[in-house]
Design a protein around this motif. Structure first.
Motif, PDB file in Angstrom:
ATOM      1  N   GLY A  25      17.468  23.802 -13.053  1.00  0.00           N
ATOM      2  CA  GLY A  25      18.356  24.245 -14.115  1.00  0.00           C
ATOM      3  C   GLY A  25      19.799  23.986 -13.806  1.00  0.00           C
ATOM      4  O   GLY A  25      20.643  24.087 -14.685  1.00  0.00           O
ATOM      5  N   CYS A  26      20.147  23.673 -12.577  1.00  0.00           N
ATOM      6  CA  CYS A  26      21.537  23.373 -12.236  1.00  0.00           C
ATOM      7  C   CYS A  26      21.931  22.072 -12.890  1.00  0.00           C
ATOM      8  O   CYS A  26      21.143  21.129 -12.973  1.00  0.00           O
ATOM      9  N   SER A  27      23.180  21.984 -13.359  1.00  0.00           N
ATOM     10  CA  SER A  27      23.619  20.799 -14.085  1.00  0.00           C
ATOM     11  C   SER A  27      23.607  19.563 -13.217  1.00  0.00           C
ATOM     12  O   SER A  27      23.582  18.446 -13.706  1.00  0.00           O
ATOM     13  N   THR A  88      25.511  26.773 -14.176  1.00  0.00           N
ATOM     14  CA  THR A  88      25.184  25.405 -14.534  1.00  0.00           C
ATOM     15  C   THR A  88      26.377  24.474 -14.573  1.00  0.00           C
ATOM     16  O   THR A  88      26.250  23.289 -14.356  1.00  0.00           O
TER      17      THR A  88
END
Length: 245
Positions: A25-27, A88
């Motif tokens: 989910g991290c950008s 994020t």
């Protein structure tokens, strides 16, 4: 000296271990340990990346030099809020200015970790020469407020805990002093910066030392720094190549 970090080849420094934190989910979209293996560079000489290579990587990145040893290239593994929630993108703070700046976690192959916040190292984990365990303050770090602003206080007080030894709750008193304006060349670009020295006093130990921060003239973001992890621990030079965004 941090021999445990320095003695490892760059390829091992950049490799996240199988026990690294999950960052789904991290950008920056680090989906597996193998993603960072592809960034490995063999050898212990200074590492230099081209502007093109840095731009192509989907990670925030930085050069790191510990105690004047070889220059290392590191990528950001995780950005978290103070409460431990994954962030994020850096812009998420813009809509909530009361929220503390993200804590950026840079991991090594042996689970060694540097944690920075607004450009300051606030914690380290698994470093052989010792670790900064925690940083506490009742007021905002001037680095987070922006040293380029006339309204930002130039004095600050915090307490730190570190090891080896029982070093808990030591008070650090800081005074920020503007040095001069200059232009740094980073990642092939000229960056106008303001250089500030942070003069630190540790009364309990009768010690004094100085950190240096180069902040971008327009935004006040820390572009480069030379700072001591703790009063009796080594210095770390960091140069941000691609900021967290």
């Amino acid at each position: 000296m941090l021999k445990k970090l320095i003695s490892h080849p760059i390829s091992r420094l950049l490799l996240l271990s199988a026990t690294a934190l999950s960052i789904t989910g991290c950008s920056q979209k680090i989906t597996s340990v193998n993603d960072t293996v592809r960034l490995a560079v063999q050898g212990t000489a200074d590492v230099h990346k081209s502007a093109y290579d840095i731009a192509q990587l989907p990670y925030a990145s930085t050069y790191v030099r510990i105690n004047n040893q070889s220059q290392l290239f590191m990528v950001l593994a995780l950005a978290e809020s103070a409460s431990g929630e994954t962030i994020t993108h850096a812009a998420s703070k813009a809509s909530a200015p009361h929220v503390s700046p993200p804590q950026l976690k840079w991991l090594a192959s042996d689970n060694g970790m540097l944690v920075t916040q607004s450009g300051r190292i606030i914690k380290t984990v698994n470093l052989s020469e010792g670790n900064l365990l925690a940083t506490h303050s009742n007021s905002a770090d001037p680095l987070a407020l922006g040293l380029h602003l006339a309204t930002t206080p130039k004095q600050w007080q915090r307490s730190v805990d570190w090891q080896p030894g029982y070093h808990s709750g030591y008070q650090l008193d800081s005074v920020f002093v503007f040095d001069h304006a200059e232009v740094l060349t980073i990642n092939g670009k000229s960056v106008p910066v303001l250089r500030f020295n942070e003069n630190v006093s540790v009364k309990q130990l009768n010690q004094h030392y100085s950190n240096t921060f180069w902040v971008e003239q327009r935004t006040g973001k820390v572009i480069k720094s030379l700072q001591y992890i703790a009063p009796s621990l080594p210095s770390v030079e960091m140069t941000i190549l691609k900021p967290f965004s």
